[in-house]
Design an enzyme around this catalytic site. Structure first.
Site, short mmCIF file in Angstrom:
data_model
loop_
_atom_site.label_atom_id
_atom_site.label_comp_id
_atom_site.label_asym_id
_atom_site.label_seq_id
_atom_site.Cartn_x
_atom_site.Cartn_y
_atom_site.Cartn_z
N ASP A 91 49.67 32.09 33.14
CA ASP A 91 49.17 32.76 31.94
C ASP A 91 50.37 33.00 31.02
O ASP A 91 51.51 33.08 31.47
CB ASP A 91 48.43 34.06 32.30
CG ASP A 91 47.55 34.54 31.15
OD1 ASP A 91 47.55 33.89 30.07
OD2 ASP A 91 46.86 35.57 31.30
N ASP A 264 39.54 33.51 37.32
CA ASP A 264 40.63 34.16 38.07
C ASP A 264 40.44 35.65 37.95
O ASP A 264 39.86 36.14 36.97
CB ASP A 264 42.00 33.82 37.47
CG ASP A 264 42.33 34.71 36.29
OD1 ASP A 264 41.79 34.47 35.21
OD2 ASP A 264 43.09 35.70 36.46
N CYS A 302 30.68 34.42 57.75
CA CYS A 302 31.98 34.04 57.15
C CYS A 302 32.85 33.34 58.19
O CYS A 302 32.92 33.78 59.34
CB CYS A 302 32.68 35.27 56.60
SG CYS A 302 34.28 34.90 55.83
N CYS A 304 36.15 32.98 57.95
CA CYS A 304 37.57 33.30 57.77
C CYS A 304 38.18 33.83 59.07
O CYS A 304 37.48 34.25 59.99
CB CYS A 304 37.78 34.29 56.62
SG CYS A 304 37.62 36.03 57.06
N CYS A 307 37.06 37.43 60.00
CA CYS A 307 35.70 37.56 60.55
C CYS A 307 35.58 36.89 61.92
O CYS A 307 34.77 37.31 62.74
CB CYS A 307 34.68 37.00 59.57
SG CYS A 307 34.53 38.03 58.09
N HIS A 333 39.93 37.78 53.81
CA HIS A 333 38.47 37.66 53.81
C HIS A 333 37.91 37.59 52.39
O HIS A 333 37.06 36.76 52.08
CB HIS A 333 37.80 38.82 54.56
CG HIS A 333 36.34 38.90 54.25
ND1 HIS A 333 35.40 38.07 54.83
CD2 HIS A 333 35.66 39.64 53.32
CE1 HIS A 333 34.21 38.32 54.29
NE2 HIS A 333 34.34 39.26 53.38
N1 GUN Z 1 43.53 37.40 31.17
C1 GUN Z 1 42.33 38.01 31.01
N2 GUN Z 1 41.95 37.96 29.71
C2 GUN Z 1 42.92 37.31 29.04
C3 GUN Z 1 43.10 36.95 27.66
O1 GUN Z 1 42.28 37.23 26.79
N3 GUN Z 1 44.25 36.27 27.34
C4 GUN Z 1 45.18 35.95 28.30
N4 GUN Z 1 46.28 35.28 27.92
N5 GUN Z 1 45.03 36.28 29.59
C5 GUN Z 1 43.92 36.95 29.95
ZN ZN Z 2 35.53 36.73 56.46
#
Ligand code: GUN
Ligand code: ZN
Length: 370
Positions: A91, A264, A302, A304, A307, A333
């Site tokens: 990021d 994420d 599960c 994993c 578990c 987990h």
């Molecule tokens: N992670 C969660 N939201 C954002 C976003 O709007 N911009 C960036 N760069 N990372 C994020």
């Molecule tokens: Zn598990």
């Protein structure tokens, strides 16, 4: 061509696909674990591979401060430095500066802030973010953007999405490596017309992938679906779509239905460190006395390590005594749970039963007393 995305199956707006990167192919839809400091907290690379992680996310902001991008570059980039040689995504730092940097001053140039570690004054610009992301060497890098908090004035949302577009242009111009894919990020809060403008202007850059940013920042839960729906209507079908910072299981299931490919969030690892285990019904609080005598695993379905080897009773003991192993076993987990949730989603899309899967999932969730 090292970077390529192909849609494999489609059902309504939901789709499965395959994303090729210089460090391997990944199936979509997919959840990407967050390794802020170039480590998914508590887990080894071997464990990440075993639970089915396929891309790991790291943060420019944190690694810029420590250990420094020059050092990471000298030691072989994120792949060589960490020994995790599957795909990485970084990021850009815009979002983390907003949530962690002190005494932030945002200008057209970039964001000036004081390090949360030692107070050093640092200027992060689109050019600097890209230079750092090139030193870190991830397979996918993100444009430098401004993510406004919720709520924000409409006039500010508009100015900030326009600035994010200028920063995208500067991010692209600063790029020198051809082996990294740059994704653009759309903004515009939860205002439909601003989102539309941001998305239409961002896709004019013809990028290898697009992220939907500025969500999961405290807006009401029902506000997200319409924004994602209109975004995926406008984003090109042949490029991956990444919904940033979204990681509650119900939001993943809803996002996949709307055609999102990548997600994420720190949620699975963070909630694990707080003693919670993710299950289809919601989450189990293993810090609670109620599981003290329960010989059952978190989830009998599960596969994993946690578990297969440990009872709720033992996990409750580890959580209540604040033993490190408890936090690790729960993170393991929880990540496996989200990877398996995306495997189940992919299988349902391939079988043409995603609608039933999503409805069944919603009906099982948060039963009385959970
Ligand atoms: N992670 C969660 N939201 C954002 C976003 O709007 N911009 C960036 N760069 N990372 C994020
Ligand atoms: Zn598990």
């Amino acid at each position: 061509m090292a970077f390529e995305f192909r849609v494999l199956h489609q059902q309504g707006k939901a789709r499965t696909g395959r994303l090729a990167t210089p460090h391997g192919e990944v199936p979509t839809p997919l959840f990407m674990p967050v390794g802020t400091q170039a480590t998914v907290k508590g887990l080894s690379n071997r464990e990440l591979v075993e639970i089915g992680s396929r891309i790991v996310l790291a943060n420019t902001y944190h690694l810029l401060l420590r250990p420094g991008p020059e050092r990471v570059a000298r030691l072989g980039g994120l792949h060589g430095f960490t020994g995790y040689d599957g795909p990485w995504l970084t990021d850009s730092g815009g979002f983390q500066v907003m949530s962690l940097g002190h005494r932030r001053v945002i200008s057209e140039e970039g964001v000036a802030f004081s390090s949360h570690l030692n107070g050093d004054r640092i200027l992060l610009t689109p050019e600097r973010s890209i230079a750092v992301q090139e030193q870190l060497g991830a397979d996918i890098v993100m444009a430098f953007d401004e993510c406004p908090p919720f709520p924000s004035e409409r006039a500010y949302l508009k100015r900030s999405l326009e600035r994010t577009l200028r920063w995208l242009e500067r991010s692209l111009a600063a790029k020198t490596r051809s082996d990294q894919a740059l994704f653009g990020i759309t903004q515009g809060g939860v205002e439909p017309d601003l989102r539309r403008t941001s998305t239409l202007e961002t896709i004019r850059f013809d990028l290898p992938g697009y992220a939907i940013g500025g969500l999961a920042v405290g807006e009401p839960k029902e506000a997200m679906v319409p924004v994602v729906d209109l975004s995926t209507d406008l984003l090109p079908a042949d490029r991956p779509r990444y919904l940033m910072g979204v990681g509650h299981p119900e939001d993943l299931v809803a996002g996949v239905a709307l055609g999102v490919d990548l997600f994420d969030c720190v949620y699975p690892t963070r909630t694990g460190r707080f003693g919670y285990a993710l299950v289809d019904e919601g989450r189990l609080n293993l810090g609670s006395a109620r599981h003290k005598d329960d010989p059952a695993p978190i989830d009998a379905a599960c596969d994993c390590y946690t578990c297969r080897n440990h009872s709720r009773a033992y996990l409750t003991h580890l959580v209540r005594t604040e033993e490190l192993l408890g936090l690790r076993l729960l993170s393991l987990h929880n990540l496996r749970y989200l990877h398996r949730l995306m495997e189940r989603a992919r299988a349902a899309i391939e079988a043409g039963t995603y609608g039933d899967f999503a409805r069944g999932f919603a009906e099982r969730r948060w039963p009385e007393g959970a």
